[in-house]
Design a protein around this motif. Structure first.
Motif, PDB file in Angstrom:
ATOM      1  N   ALA A  72       0.818  -1.211   0.000  1.00 31.71           N
ATOM      2  CA  ALA A  72       0.000   0.000   0.000  1.00 31.71           C
ATOM      3  C   ALA A  72       0.852   1.260   0.000  1.00 31.71           C
ATOM      4  O   ALA A  72       0.562   2.217  -0.725  1.00 31.71           O
ATOM      5  N   GLU A  89     -12.029  -2.760  -3.788  1.00 28.12           N
ATOM      6  CA  GLU A  89     -11.982  -2.563  -2.345  1.00 28.12           C
ATOM      7  C   GLU A  89     -10.662  -2.959  -1.682  1.00 28.12           C
ATOM      8  O   GLU A  89     -10.560  -2.989  -0.452  1.00 28.12           O
ATOM      9  N   TRP A  90      -9.633  -3.209  -2.455  1.00 27.35           N
ATOM     10  CA  TRP A  90      -8.358  -3.609  -1.872  1.00 27.35           C
ATOM     11  C   TRP A  90      -7.919  -2.592  -0.824  1.00 27.35           C
ATOM     12  O   TRP A  90      -7.946  -1.381  -1.052  1.00 27.35           O
ATOM     13  N   LEU A  91      -7.518  -3.054   0.334  1.00 33.76           N
ATOM     14  CA  LEU A  91      -7.153  -2.174   1.439  1.00 33.76           C
ATOM     15  C   LEU A  91      -5.951  -1.283   1.134  1.00 33.76           C
ATOM     16  O   LEU A  91      -5.754  -0.254   1.786  1.00 33.76           O
ATOM     17  N   TYR A 133      -5.647   0.743  -1.079  1.00 30.21           N
ATOM     18  CA  TYR A 133      -6.102   2.055  -1.564  1.00 30.21           C
ATOM     19  C   TYR A 133      -6.627   2.963  -0.448  1.00 30.21           C
ATOM     20  O   TYR A 133      -7.020   4.089  -0.705  1.00 30.21           O
ATOM     21  N   LYS A 134      -6.657   2.478   0.790  1.00 29.37           N
ATOM     22  CA  LYS A 134      -7.306   3.258   1.854  1.00 29.37           C
ATOM     23  C   LYS A 134      -6.674   4.627   2.078  1.00 29.37           C
ATOM     24  O   LYS A 134      -7.375   5.593   2.356  1.00 29.37           O
ATOM     25  N   LYS A 146     -17.138  -2.691  -4.805  1.00 27.73           N
ATOM     26  CA  LYS A 146     -16.879  -3.843  -3.932  1.00 27.73           C
ATOM     27  C   LYS A 146     -17.107  -5.153  -4.671  1.00 27.73           C
ATOM     28  O   LYS A 146     -18.154  -5.795  -4.546  1.00 27.73           O
TER      29      LYS A 146
END
Length: 125
Positions: free
Chosen positions: A3, A24-26, A28-29, A41
């Motif tokens: 990330a 929804e891959w984390l 990208y948060k 999603k």
């Protein structure tokens, strides 16, 4: 890709005013804190969220991968960006008539890869 690496690359390459549409891959948060970011999603069976979808980019990557396997058979890391650039040009001009596409290509000839630069160094003129 981690990330942190992805976020760094996005910040370097993408304007702050851009809209990002991702799955929804984390990983990208963190970009949600910087960009207008909408998520689709896929894990929940969602493929469109308002205007957000990833179909276009997934289609592009599919064409790129098929082109590399079917046309070039191999790419090196050194020249991968050149291959991507070629397929971006093809994709972005897919609705042009051949005359207009050819003229656009000629108007950007200074960015071509020459044999001399390919063999002796550098990737463009």
């Amino acid at each position: 890709m981690q990330a942190e690496t992805l976020t760094t690359e996005i910040i370097k390459k993408v304007k702050k005013t851009a809209f990002l549409y991702t799955d929804e891959w984390l990983g990208y948060k963190d970009v949600s804190k910087i960009y207008d970011h909408s998520i689709v999603k896929h894990g929940q069976g969602q493929y469109v969220n308002g205007n957000a979808h990833t179909n276009t980019i997934e289609g592009f990557w599919s064409l790129l991968k098929r082109g590399i396997v079917g046309i070039y058979h191999f790419t090196s890391k050194k020249y991968l960006q050149n291959y991507v650039d070629e397929f971006v040009f093809r994709y972005n001009t897919r609705n042009y008539i051949e005359f207009d596409r050819f003229n656009l290509l000629l108007s950007n000839i200074e960015f071509r890869t020459t044999y001399k630069n390919l063999v002796y160094g550098g990737t463009t003129c």
